[in-house]
Design an enzyme around this catalytic site. Structure first.
Site, PDB file in Angstrom:
ATOM      1  N   ASP A   1       0.878  -1.156   0.000  1.00 38.07           N
ATOM      2  CA  ASP A   1       0.000   0.000   0.000  1.00 38.07           C
ATOM      3  C   ASP A   1       0.926   1.219   0.000  1.00 38.07           C
ATOM      4  OD1 ASP A   1      -2.256   1.732   0.435  1.00 38.07           O
ATOM      5  OD2 ASP A   1      -1.844   1.686   2.589  1.00 38.07           O
TER       6      ASP A   1
ATOM      7  N   ASP B   1      -0.173   4.984   1.238  1.00 38.75           N
ATOM      8  CA  ASP B   1      -0.423   5.885   2.363  1.00 38.75           C
ATOM      9  C   ASP B   1      -0.323   5.151   3.701  1.00 38.75           C
ATOM     10  OD1 ASP B   1      -0.964   7.705   0.350  1.00 38.75           O
ATOM     11  OD2 ASP B   1      -3.130   7.663   0.623  1.00 38.75           O
TER      12      ASP B   1
END
Length: 191
Positions: free
Chosen positions: A27, A29
């Protein structure tokens, strides 16, 4: 700890495992960097968690493919930051789009693009809902609290090896059972 030192430790750690993932998915963020893209501007200078870049380079040097699965509603900003950080060429797949599917759609696309089976993937994310949903697909998934770091990598590699070994044992049991059933069938035919 500097990027080169983290890379060296990551490579040393990778060398301790007999089984490694074929693809590691991240991922963005609060996993690779400590902010939400949608709260920033394309003109900002992005930065990563302290261990993140060294881990990426260590995985890449070991020949492990990398991918991104992000539900960012601002893929243009995310891609700009990936370019600014000079890590774009490291990824064989980048699925950056908003979705209600807890990233299962992202992983379907990554699988189609790379051909890597889900049980040969390792995934890092900061959202437990994504971890739970993607785990059900057969991907070894690790929840990170303060971004990806060497501790999370060690945990991920350990869980991946455990999952892989369990899968192989189950596969051997099925083969043995099938072989016994086939042998019984042949024996009955001969009677």
């Amino acid at each position: 700890m500097g990027e080169e030192k983290v890379k060296a430790e990551a490579l040393q750690m990778l060398g301790m495992f007999q089984v490694l993932p074929r693809l590691v998915v991240f991922d963005l963020d609060y996993t690779l960097w400590p902010f939400y893209c949608e709260c920033r501007s394309k003109h900002d200078i992005p930065y990563m968690y302290p261990h993140a870049k060294g881990i990426l380079y260590g995985l890449k040097d070991k020949g492990i493919n990398l991918a991104i699965a992000s539900k960012s509603p601002t893929p243009d900003i995310a891609n700009t930051y990936i370019d600014k950080l000079s890590i774009k060429s490291m990824f064989v797949a980048k699925e950056i789009f908003y979705s209600w599917t807890q990233k299962t759609e992202h992983f379907d696309k990554i699988h189609l693009r790379t051909g890597v089976p889900f049980n040969s993937m390792l995934f890092f994310d900061d959202d437990n809902k994504n971890i739970q949903a993607v785990s059900k697909m057969g991907v070894t998934s690790i929840l990170v609290g303060n971004g990806v770091n060497l501790g999370a990598l060690r945990q991920g590699l350990t869980e991946f090896a455990e999952n892989w070994n369990a899968t192989q044992k189950n596969k051997q049991k099925r083969i043995k059972k099938f072989s016994q059933n086939s042998y019984s069938s042949e024996k009955n035919k001969q009677k």
